[in-house]
Each structure stands twice: as structure tokens, then as C-alpha cells.
Design a protein around this motif. Structure first.
Motif, short mmCIF file in Angstrom:
data_model
loop_
_atom_site.label_atom_id
_atom_site.label_comp_id
_atom_site.label_asym_id
_atom_site.label_seq_id
_atom_site.Cartn_x
_atom_site.Cartn_y
_atom_site.Cartn_z
N ASP A 94 1.96 -7.09 1.34
CA ASP A 94 3.21 -6.68 1.50
C ASP A 94 3.37 -6.27 2.97
OD1 ASP A 94 5.84 -5.74 -0.51
OD2 ASP A 94 5.55 -4.77 1.58
N ILE A 95 4.36 -5.90 3.67
CA ILE A 95 4.39 -5.71 5.04
C ILE A 95 4.28 -4.26 5.19
CG2 ILE A 95 5.62 -7.63 6.05
CD1 ILE A 95 8.11 -6.04 6.11
N SER A 96 4.60 -3.54 4.07
CA SER A 96 4.55 -2.07 3.70
C SER A 96 3.37 -1.52 3.40
CB SER A 96 5.75 -1.67 2.82
OG SER A 96 5.67 -0.24 2.19
N GLU A 97 2.52 -0.76 4.00
CA GLU A 97 1.21 -0.24 3.68
C GLU A 97 1.40 0.79 2.32
OE1 GLU A 97 -2.80 2.00 5.48
OE2 GLU A 97 -1.11 1.10 6.90
N PRO A 98 2.47 1.68 2.71
CA PRO A 98 2.51 2.66 1.47
C PRO A 98 2.78 1.95 0.38
CG PRO A 98 3.98 3.57 3.17
CD PRO A 98 3.37 2.12 3.66
#
Length: 286
Positions: A94-98
């Protein structure tokens, strides 16, 4: 939040909520409990339909050689469902680390250990995704790229950030994904991709075929088609609806986005689950 393609706060029969987590239920008794955290979208009804399809259509062969990629994993739901089905070699990005962090926590919550390889990156740019897979699952952003006027209007309303990236520019993301897909499928591999009618599906496919020229290596097969209503969940998004409806009409006229608006003002869009494979002629030349 706005849009069933991204987040659902509705009482869907396949989702049961508690204070800090909720349950997503799929066919054949497959069920996952997922943390309900700010900044990570809940599984939408579209995501639930995708999961139901995976239960019906994916048969995992014995051994560790068969590999799957869950692109844009979000909460990790499809990757974890593949593990529940029996897959052993799973990459989820995913592009979102969180989001990736919480997806890993969801794996521990459901299985007690870690087996999925999670990574941060866009499309195939995550190091763990730069290879060929037997199955790729992708539920990309569901809306077309916003016009400059729409983008400015969203910014004036304070609607910015990663959440918008997960909603808009689905046409651009799909075109790039499909253009790179042949290099990341095994000879018998396939991708199962969610196409939202708001992106202008026919134009995306036409652009992909033009990108490859006369010998497009991909063939597409419609597996399922569902219709969902669009709901508004926050005051900011309610304030944007006039602007967005004008934007949607622009997409319909210019890019072939497809939707209908009923007498009560509810907008309905289509969600198509499409199988993508390497064509026989292209496979022979690889």
C-alpha cells in the motif's frame, strides 16, 4: 467520508462492529476481525464482494510456489482472506505506511503470527512486489482524476490528504497498473481487479490497448457486476455534493463515466470485477 468504494459506516449484513474493531464475513464461513482505526478505510461493500469472489474463484495449490499479491491492501483484508483460504506466499502493499502497519496488526489479531510480507510502495514499486505472481488482487481508486476546478474546490473545503488519493485518479492508476501488469504475471497467472464505473471503464481499456499498440498482451473477462449507492458521511462532504455532481457529469460527458441518479437524488454506480490474463499469443512470445 463519502462513497461506498472507500469506507462504509452503514449496517451491512456482512459487517459486525464493536467499540474498536469490526468483523468482515465472507463465504464458506471465512471471517476476519479488523481494527477500526482513524486513517484506515473500513472494508466497503465493494471490498466485501471482492472477498466473496475470491472465496469462490481462488483455488490455492499445495506447496509454497504459488504466489499472490494484494495491491493497495488497506486494512489487509484481501491478503488475510487469501491466507484464510490457504495461500502461503502472500505479498501485500500500500502507498500508506500507517495502513501497512495496521494490516500487520490485523494479521496478528486474526492468526497470532506473521506470514504475509507487507510493504510500502506505489503499484509494483514496493521491493516485495517487483516480481511475477500467480494472482494479483487490486481494488484501485474508484473515481476519475478531478478537474483543476474540482481540486481547488476540495482544497477550499479542507478535503485533502491521502484519503483523496485512495478515491480519485482511478483512471490514471488503472492505466498505469494495466500497462505494467504483463511483466508481473506468471504465464498462467491472473489479476482480479475492481473497476468502478465512475472512472470511465471503456476509455481506460481503450487507452491501455493504445498504449500496447496492435499486440495488446492482455485479455479481460467480466466476472461479476454490482450496483451500489453513493452515500455522504460528513458535513464537509455534504457541502461538496453540488460541486461533485457537476464534476461527475463532466466525467460522464468527457470520459464515459457511468452512473444514474434516482428521483430521490441518490447516485448509483457500478462495480465490475474483471479478470485480466496474458493472451495466448503474447504468452507464446515471452
Amino acid at each position: 467520508m463519502l462513497g461506498l468504494t472507500n469506507e462504509s459506516r452503514t449496517s451491512d449484513s456482512a459487517m459486525v462492529s464493536s467499540q474498536d474493531s469490526y468483523e468482515a464475513c465472507f463465504g464458506l464461513g471465512h471471517s476476519l476481525r479488523l481494527l477500526d482505526r482513524s486513517g484506515v478505510f473500513r472494508v466497503s461493500p465493494a471490498g466485501l464482494r471482492l472477498g466473496d469472489l475470491l472465496v469462490r474463484h481462488v483455488e490455492v495449490p499445495a506447496g509454497d510456489g504459488w504466489a499472490a499479491l494484494d495491491m493497495g491492501t488497506g486494512s489487509g483484508v484481501q491478503a488475510l482472506l487469501l491466507r484464510s483460504i490457504g495461500a502461503r506466499n502472500i505479498v501485500a502493499t500500500d502507498i500508506s505506511e500507517p495502513s501497512v502497519k495496521i494490516a500487520g496488526e490485523n494479521e496478528i489479531l486474526n492468526f497470532g503470527d506473521r506470514a504475509v510480507t507487507f510493504g510500502v510502495g506505489s503499484l509494483f514499486d514496493a521491493p516485495s512486489a517487483d516480481r511475477a505472481f500467480d494472482l494479483i488482487v487490486f481494488n484501485p481508486p474508484g473515481w476519475h482524476t478531478p478537474s483543476p476546478d474540482c481540486q481547488e474546490g476540495l482544497e477550499r473545503l479542507g478535503l485533502t490528504g491521502l484519503g483523496l488519493e485512495a478515491m480519485f485518479s482511478g483512471d490514471r492508476v488503472l492505466t498505469e497498473f494495466l500497462g505494467r501488469l504483463p511483466d508481473h504475471l506468471t504465464e498462467s497467472g491472473r489479476a482480479i481487479v475492481g473497476f468502478n464505473s465512475m472512472v470511465g471503464i471503456q476509455k481506460v481499456l481503450t487507452d491501455v490497448r493504445k498504449q500496447f499498440g496492435a499486440n495488446c498482451p492482455l485479455r479481460f473477462r467480466l466476472l461479476e457486476r454490482h450496483t451500489f449507492p453513493l452515500f455522504v458521511y460528513t458535513e464537509k462532504w455534504r457541502a461538496s455534493m453540488g460541486m461533485l455532481m457537476a464534476e461527475f457529469q463532466l466525467w460522464k460527458e468527457r470520459y464515459g463515466s457511468a452512473f444514474s441518479v434516482h428521483a430521490d437524488g441518490t447516485l448509483y454506480f457500478s462495480y465490475e470485477l474483471v479478470e485480466c490474463r496474458i493472451s495466448g499469443s503474447a504468452r507464446a512470445t515471452r
